[in-house]
Design a protein around this motif. Sequence first.
Motif, PDB file in Angstrom:
ATOM      1  N   HIS A 179       0.854  -1.198   0.000  1.00 49.24           N
ATOM      2  CA  HIS A 179       0.000   0.000   0.000  1.00 49.24           C
ATOM      3  C   HIS A 179       0.883   1.239   0.000  1.00 49.24           C
ATOM      4  O   HIS A 179       1.709   1.436   0.903  1.00 49.24           O
ATOM      5  N   SER A 180       0.739   2.087  -1.021  1.00 52.47           N
ATOM      6  CA  SER A 180       1.543   3.298  -1.176  1.00 52.47           C
ATOM      7  C   SER A 180       0.659   4.530  -1.120  1.00 52.47           C
ATOM      8  O   SER A 180      -0.480   4.515  -1.621  1.00 52.47           O
ATOM      9  N   PHE A 181       1.166   5.595  -0.534  1.00 46.76           N
ATOM     10  CA  PHE A 181       0.451   6.868  -0.517  1.00 46.76           C
ATOM     11  C   PHE A 181       1.455   7.995  -0.337  1.00 46.76           C
ATOM     12  O   PHE A 181       2.600   7.780   0.092  1.00 46.76           O
ATOM     13  N   ASN A 182       1.034   9.211  -0.679  1.00 48.47           N
ATOM     14  CA  ASN A 182       1.890  10.395  -0.606  1.00 48.47           C
ATOM     15  C   ASN A 182       1.339  11.390   0.402  1.00 48.47           C
ATOM     16  O   ASN A 182       0.120  11.517   0.559  1.00 48.47           O
ATOM     17  N   ILE A 183       2.235  12.094   1.060  1.00 47.95           N
ATOM     18  CA  ILE A 183       1.880  13.213   1.927  1.00 47.95           C
ATOM     19  C   ILE A 183       2.586  14.447   1.368  1.00 47.95           C
ATOM     20  O   ILE A 183       3.810  14.454   1.213  1.00 47.95           O
ATOM     21  N   THR A 184       1.848  15.495   1.058  1.00 48.95           N
ATOM     22  CA  THR A 184       2.396  16.697   0.442  1.00 48.95           C
ATOM     23  C   THR A 184       2.757  17.721   1.513  1.00 48.95           C
ATOM     24  O   THR A 184       1.933  18.038   2.379  1.00 48.95           O
TER      25      THR A 184
END
Length: 290
Positions: free
Chosen positions: A178-183
């Motif tokens: 599971h991959s996700f980005n935080i800006t």
Amino acid sequence: MDKITLVIDFFLEHKLLLTVLIIVLISLVKRFIISRIRGDVAFLSDVQRKWMSRTKNSTFFIIVMLLFMLWQTEISKFALSVTAIAIAFVVASKEIILCFTGSIQRASSRSFVIGDWIEVGKICGEVIEHNLMATVIQEIDLHHGQYHFTGKTATLPNSMFFTYAVKNLNFMKRYVYHSFNITVVEFVNLYPLFPALTSQIEQHCEDFNEVAKRYNNIIEKHAGVDLPGSEPHIHVNSGPAGEQLVHIMIFCPTERAVHLEQQIREDFMIAYHQAFSPKEPHTEQSAITE
């Protein structure tokens, strides 16, 4: 015997009536068998779906064979009479032929079976039925970082298997990368936050860490490739406007992926706020000395 012979002769003379009778009888038998397989359960298992699909395909094949044998003479005469329009018929039925050949291609390559998660084009879902013409899947919302069923059923013509690549996502039913980005808009040094954040992620994953390692090894052996591993991964990239993108990847149970993502986001926001929030300014009175 005479009565039986009369009945047989009657049906052979009235083939249309016999055709309807064959279809009705086999359809009733199919519905009875499917109802016995389904039982009273609210949710079907993969084994039940497989046997239901086999029953439907077998009864369809039996009907086609019986009707072909019954109407063989008429079909032969009709085939001879329509030789001139055979090419036009093939062109008009191109999509049907592609569906049949797509079914043969799927069966020969064994790219998926009932119960697998697949992705065809932009459609993802769990296979619940397949036949000579189409494949039916329960749609899953994978493109938005979710792993739950949308409640929509998609029917894919088998001709799509010649147009789009079929991706088998079956191992994602249990565990997923599971991959996700935080800006982060401001340009600050985020690397000092990562050791503590990694420790917090490992604490969140502690209860299934050993199972995740074993499952990761199984996938590596089955696929024959070196996968990233079950430990958390954190990377930083720059966005088009100069913002920083913190990319986080974890290997976790599929049903817990979204919940773990929210926990990790909260941990990062707390750490970021503590490290980079502006300090309270001192009042003038605190600067006055005696």
